[in-house]
Scaffold this motif. Structure first.
Motif, PDB file in Angstrom:
ATOM      1  N   LEU A  69      38.278  39.141 -47.804  1.00  0.00           N
ATOM      2  CA  LEU A  69      39.738  39.110 -47.854  1.00  0.00           C
ATOM      3  C   LEU A  69      40.324  40.377 -47.249  1.00  0.00           C
ATOM      4  O   LEU A  69      41.308  40.314 -46.488  1.00  0.00           O
ATOM      5  CB  LEU A  69      40.210  38.941 -49.295  1.00  0.00           C
ATOM      6  N   GLN A  70      39.739  41.510 -47.560  1.00  0.00           N
ATOM      7  CA  GLN A  70      40.211  42.772 -46.991  1.00  0.00           C
ATOM      8  C   GLN A  70      40.053  42.771 -45.470  1.00  0.00           C
ATOM      9  O   GLN A  70      40.952  43.223 -44.743  1.00  0.00           O
ATOM     10  CB  GLN A  70      39.442  43.943 -47.606  1.00  0.00           C
ATOM     11  N   LEU A  71      38.913  42.237 -45.010  1.00  0.00           N
ATOM     12  CA  LEU A  71      38.680  42.161 -43.567  1.00  0.00           C
ATOM     13  C   LEU A  71      39.673  41.234 -42.891  1.00  0.00           C
ATOM     14  O   LEU A  71      40.167  41.521 -41.794  1.00  0.00           O
ATOM     15  CB  LEU A  71      37.256  41.675 -43.286  1.00  0.00           C
ATOM     16  N   LYS A  72      39.982  40.108 -43.550  1.00  0.00           N
ATOM     17  CA  LYS A  72      40.952  39.159 -42.981  1.00  0.00           C
ATOM     18  C   LYS A  72      42.305  39.836 -42.791  1.00  0.00           C
ATOM     19  O   LYS A  72      42.975  39.645 -41.765  1.00  0.00           O
ATOM     20  CB  LYS A  72      41.090  37.948 -43.908  1.00  0.00           C
ATOM     21  N   ARG A  73      42.715  40.633 -43.760  1.00  0.00           N
ATOM     22  CA  ARG A  73      43.993  41.329 -43.648  1.00  0.00           C
ATOM     23  C   ARG A  73      43.934  42.411 -42.580  1.00  0.00           C
ATOM     24  O   ARG A  73      44.922  42.658 -41.883  1.00  0.00           O
ATOM     25  CB  ARG A  73      44.376  41.907 -45.008  1.00  0.00           C
ATOM     26  N   THR A  74      42.764  43.035 -42.428  1.00  0.00           N
ATOM     27  CA  THR A  74      42.591  44.019 -41.358  1.00  0.00           C
ATOM     28  C   THR A  74      42.680  43.335 -40.000  1.00  0.00           C
ATOM     29  O   THR A  74      43.303  43.865 -39.066  1.00  0.00           O
ATOM     30  CB  THR A  74      41.230  44.726 -41.502  1.00  0.00           C
ATOM     31  N   ILE A  75      42.084  42.160 -39.880  1.00  0.00           N
ATOM     32  CA  ILE A  75      42.135  41.397 -38.629  1.00  0.00           C
ATOM     33  C   ILE A  75      43.569  40.966 -38.321  1.00  0.00           C
ATOM     34  O   ILE A  75      44.017  41.021 -37.171  1.00  0.00           O
ATOM     35  CB  ILE A  75      41.185  40.188 -38.692  1.00  0.00           C
ATOM     36  N   ASP A  76      44.305  40.520 -39.349  1.00  0.00           N
ATOM     37  CA  ASP A  76      45.709  40.146 -39.148  1.00  0.00           C
ATOM     38  C   ASP A  76      46.519  41.329 -38.616  1.00  0.00           C
ATOM     39  O   ASP A  76      47.330  41.190 -37.701  1.00  0.00           O
ATOM     40  CB  ASP A  76      46.323  39.648 -40.461  1.00  0.00           C
ATOM     41  N   ALA A  77      46.296  42.494 -39.220  1.00  0.00           N
ATOM     42  CA  ALA A  77      47.009  43.697 -38.777  1.00  0.00           C
ATOM     43  C   ALA A  77      46.614  44.059 -37.354  1.00  0.00           C
ATOM     44  O   ALA A  77      47.455  44.475 -36.542  1.00  0.00           O
ATOM     45  CB  ALA A  77      46.714  44.851 -39.725  1.00  0.00           C
ATOM     46  N   SER A  78      45.336  43.886 -37.040  1.00  0.00           N
ATOM     47  CA  SER A  78      44.851  44.168 -35.693  1.00  0.00           C
ATOM     48  C   SER A  78      45.479  43.222 -34.682  1.00  0.00           C
ATOM     49  O   SER A  78      45.865  43.628 -33.577  1.00  0.00           O
ATOM     50  CB  SER A  78      43.328  44.043 -35.653  1.00  0.00           C
ATOM     51  N   ASN A  79      45.586  41.952 -35.048  1.00  0.00           N
ATOM     52  CA  ASN A  79      46.224  40.967 -34.168  1.00  0.00           C
ATOM     53  C   ASN A  79      47.671  41.356 -33.858  1.00  0.00           C
ATOM     54  O   ASN A  79      48.148  41.197 -32.732  1.00  0.00           O
ATOM     55  CB  ASN A  79      46.190  39.572 -34.805  1.00  0.00           C
ATOM     56  N   GLN A  80      48.368  41.861 -34.871  1.00  0.00           N
ATOM     57  CA  GLN A  80      49.755  42.275 -34.663  1.00  0.00           C
ATOM     58  C   GLN A  80      49.825  43.474 -33.716  1.00  0.00           C
ATOM     59  O   GLN A  80      50.680  43.535 -32.818  1.00  0.00           O
ATOM     60  CB  GLN A  80      50.407  42.622 -35.995  1.00  0.00           C
ATOM     61  N   LYS A  81      48.910  44.428 -33.899  1.00  0.00           N
ATOM     62  CA  LYS A  81      48.873  45.595 -33.010  1.00  0.00           C
ATOM     63  C   LYS A  81      48.551  45.165 -31.583  1.00  0.00           C
ATOM     64  O   LYS A  81      49.116  45.698 -30.622  1.00  0.00           O
ATOM     65  CB  LYS A  81      47.818  46.595 -33.499  1.00  0.00           C
ATOM     66  N   ARG A  82      47.637  44.212 -31.454  1.00  0.00           N
ATOM     67  CA  ARG A  82      47.269  43.701 -30.132  1.00  0.00           C
ATOM     68  C   ARG A  82      48.479  43.071 -29.455  1.00  0.00           C
ATOM     69  O   ARG A  82      48.772  43.347 -28.285  1.00  0.00           O
ATOM     70  CB  ARG A  82      46.148  42.671 -30.288  1.00  0.00           C
ATOM     71  N   THR A  83      49.191  42.236 -30.187  1.00  0.00           N
ATOM     72  CA  THR A  83      50.376  41.589 -29.626  1.00  0.00           C
ATOM     73  C   THR A  83      51.434  42.613 -29.244  1.00  0.00           C
ATOM     74  O   THR A  83      52.036  42.537 -28.166  1.00  0.00           O
ATOM     75  CB  THR A  83      50.966  40.591 -30.639  1.00  0.00           C
ATOM     76  N   VAL A 181      59.860  37.651 -19.667  1.00  0.00           N
ATOM     77  CA  VAL A 181      59.040  37.957 -20.837  1.00  0.00           C
ATOM     78  C   VAL A 181      59.674  37.381 -22.089  1.00  0.00           C
ATOM     79  O   VAL A 181      60.872  37.524 -22.323  1.00  0.00           O
ATOM     80  CB  VAL A 181      58.876  39.484 -20.994  1.00  0.00           C
ATOM     81  N   TYR A 182      58.853  36.716 -22.897  1.00  0.00           N
ATOM     82  CA  TYR A 182      59.279  36.227 -24.199  1.00  0.00           C
ATOM     83  C   TYR A 182      58.451  36.940 -25.267  1.00  0.00           C
ATOM     84  O   TYR A 182      57.242  37.046 -25.141  1.00  0.00           O
ATOM     85  CB  TYR A 182      59.045  34.717 -24.338  1.00  0.00           C
ATOM     86  N   LYS A 183      59.094  37.423 -26.284  1.00  0.00           N
ATOM     87  CA  LYS A 183      58.362  38.009 -27.395  1.00  0.00           C
ATOM     88  C   LYS A 183      57.579  36.903 -28.113  1.00  0.00           C
ATOM     89  O   LYS A 183      58.008  35.747 -28.159  1.00  0.00           O
ATOM     90  CB  LYS A 183      59.331  38.678 -28.387  1.00  0.00           C
ATOM     91  N   GLN A 184      56.443  37.264 -28.662  1.00  0.00           N
ATOM     92  CA  GLN A 184      55.592  36.276 -29.321  1.00  0.00           C
ATOM     93  C   GLN A 184      56.214  35.733 -30.619  1.00  0.00           C
ATOM     94  O   GLN A 184      55.970  34.609 -31.006  1.00  0.00           O
ATOM     95  CB  GLN A 184      54.226  36.892 -29.624  1.00  0.00           C
ATOM     96  N   MET A 185      56.996  36.575 -31.269  1.00  0.00           N
ATOM     97  CA  MET A 185      57.686  36.143 -32.493  1.00  0.00           C
ATOM     98  C   MET A 185      56.710  35.564 -33.519  1.00  0.00           C
ATOM     99  O   MET A 185      56.928  34.495 -34.092  1.00  0.00           O
ATOM    100  CB  MET A 185      58.780  35.121 -32.171  1.00  0.00           C
ATOM    101  N   LYS A 186      55.612  36.275 -33.733  1.00  0.00           N
ATOM    102  CA  LYS A 186      54.644  35.826 -34.736  1.00  0.00           C
ATOM    103  C   LYS A 186      55.302  35.810 -36.114  1.00  0.00           C
ATOM    104  O   LYS A 186      56.051  36.704 -36.457  1.00  0.00           O
ATOM    105  CB  LYS A 186      53.419  36.742 -34.729  1.00  0.00           C
ATOM    106  N   MET A 187      54.983  34.795 -36.879  1.00  0.00           N
ATOM    107  CA  MET A 187      55.672  34.573 -38.150  1.00  0.00           C
ATOM    108  C   MET A 187      54.836  34.931 -39.374  1.00  0.00           C
ATOM    109  O   MET A 187      55.375  35.250 -40.424  1.00  0.00           O
ATOM    110  CB  MET A 187      56.130  33.115 -38.231  1.00  0.00           C
ATOM    111  N   TYR A 188      53.499  34.886 -39.233  1.00  0.00           N
ATOM    112  CA  TYR A 188      52.674  34.992 -40.447  1.00  0.00           C
ATOM    113  C   TYR A 188      52.699  36.382 -41.074  1.00  0.00           C
ATOM    114  O   TYR A 188      52.433  36.525 -42.261  1.00  0.00           O
ATOM    115  CB  TYR A 188      51.233  34.550 -40.179  1.00  0.00           C
ATOM    116  N   ASN A 189      53.019  37.422 -40.274  1.00  0.00           N
ATOM    117  CA  ASN A 189      53.072  38.779 -40.826  1.00  0.00           C
ATOM    118  C   ASN A 189      54.475  39.186 -41.271  1.00  0.00           C
ATOM    119  O   ASN A 189      54.673  40.280 -41.798  1.00  0.00           O
ATOM    120  CB  ASN A 189      52.568  39.793 -39.794  1.00  0.00           C
TER     121      ASN A 189
END
Length: 203
Positions: A69-83, A181-189
């Motif tokens: 679970l901790q890793l999943k949240r780290t991956i989510d945060a990483s995905n946001q930084k990547r975007t 350019v369109y922002k990704q507008m990710k919603m899950y975070n």
């Protein structure tokens, strides 16, 4: 050296630097000067490289659920930084081409330059790790052969993607393609957009 040659070289430098210690806990030591595209590209691939290995770790069938679970949240945060960083790279390109006036019949590409660069960064990781497998002495001859076949395809894909990126940049410079350019507008975070999060806040 053209843009994609530079990017590919920097991506591989980042990958090699990561694998000196080969740990997701390794802090980044970006060797490039501040406010340069090279520094941004290195940072981009470092995020991708760490996340690549986080994705490996979380697939361990024996992983502790709490750690997973901790890793999943780290991956989510990483995905946001990547975007965020991809969008920052697109902002860099927008500024670079701000004085270009697109032709009246200019087309809009399905993918921005930065998202194509994102694919190139991931491809560098695929090539690196597939090369390791194609040459792994502990693997069977069949395994090494199959991985070499895949590596050959990845290298062809790299050449095609590099050519496509250069063509896209040339088309933008010539006014044949309008950069949009369109922002990704990710919603899950976003606590205001993810219903699981905002319903929790309302309770």
């Amino acid at each position: 050296m053209n843009f994609t040659d530079t990017a590919w070289k920097i991506f591989n430098q980042s990958i090699e630097d990561y694998h000196i210690l080969d740990s997701v806990e390794t802090p980044i030591k970006n060797p490039f000067e501040s406010d340069t595209l090279e520094r941004i590209l290195y940072a981009k691939n470092w995020i991708d490289t760490v996340q690549w290995h986080l994705e490996d770790i979380i697939r361990d069938e024996n992983i502790d659920p709490v750690e997973a679970l901790q890793l999943k949240r780290t991956i989510d945060a990483s995905n946001q930084k990547r975007t965020d960083l991809v969008e920052f790279i697109d902002s860099w390109f927008l500024d670079k081409y701000k004085d270009i006036t697109p032709k009246s019949d200019a087309k809009i590409n399905t993918e921005t330059p930065a998202w194509a660069v994102d694919r190139l960064s991931i491809l560098a990781l695929k090539v690196y790790h597939m090369s390791l497998e194609a040459n792994r002495e502990s693997a069977s001859e069949e395994h090494r052969y199959n991985c070499q076949q895949k590596l050959d395809v990845l290298l062809t894909q790299k050449e095609d993607l590099c050519a496509s990126i250069i063509q896209l940049l040339n088309d933008i410079e010539n006014g044949d393609v309008k950069m949009k350019v369109y922002k990704q507008m990710k919603m899950y975070n976003d606590e205001s957009l993810n219903p699981i999060l905002y319903q929790k806040e309302q309770k």
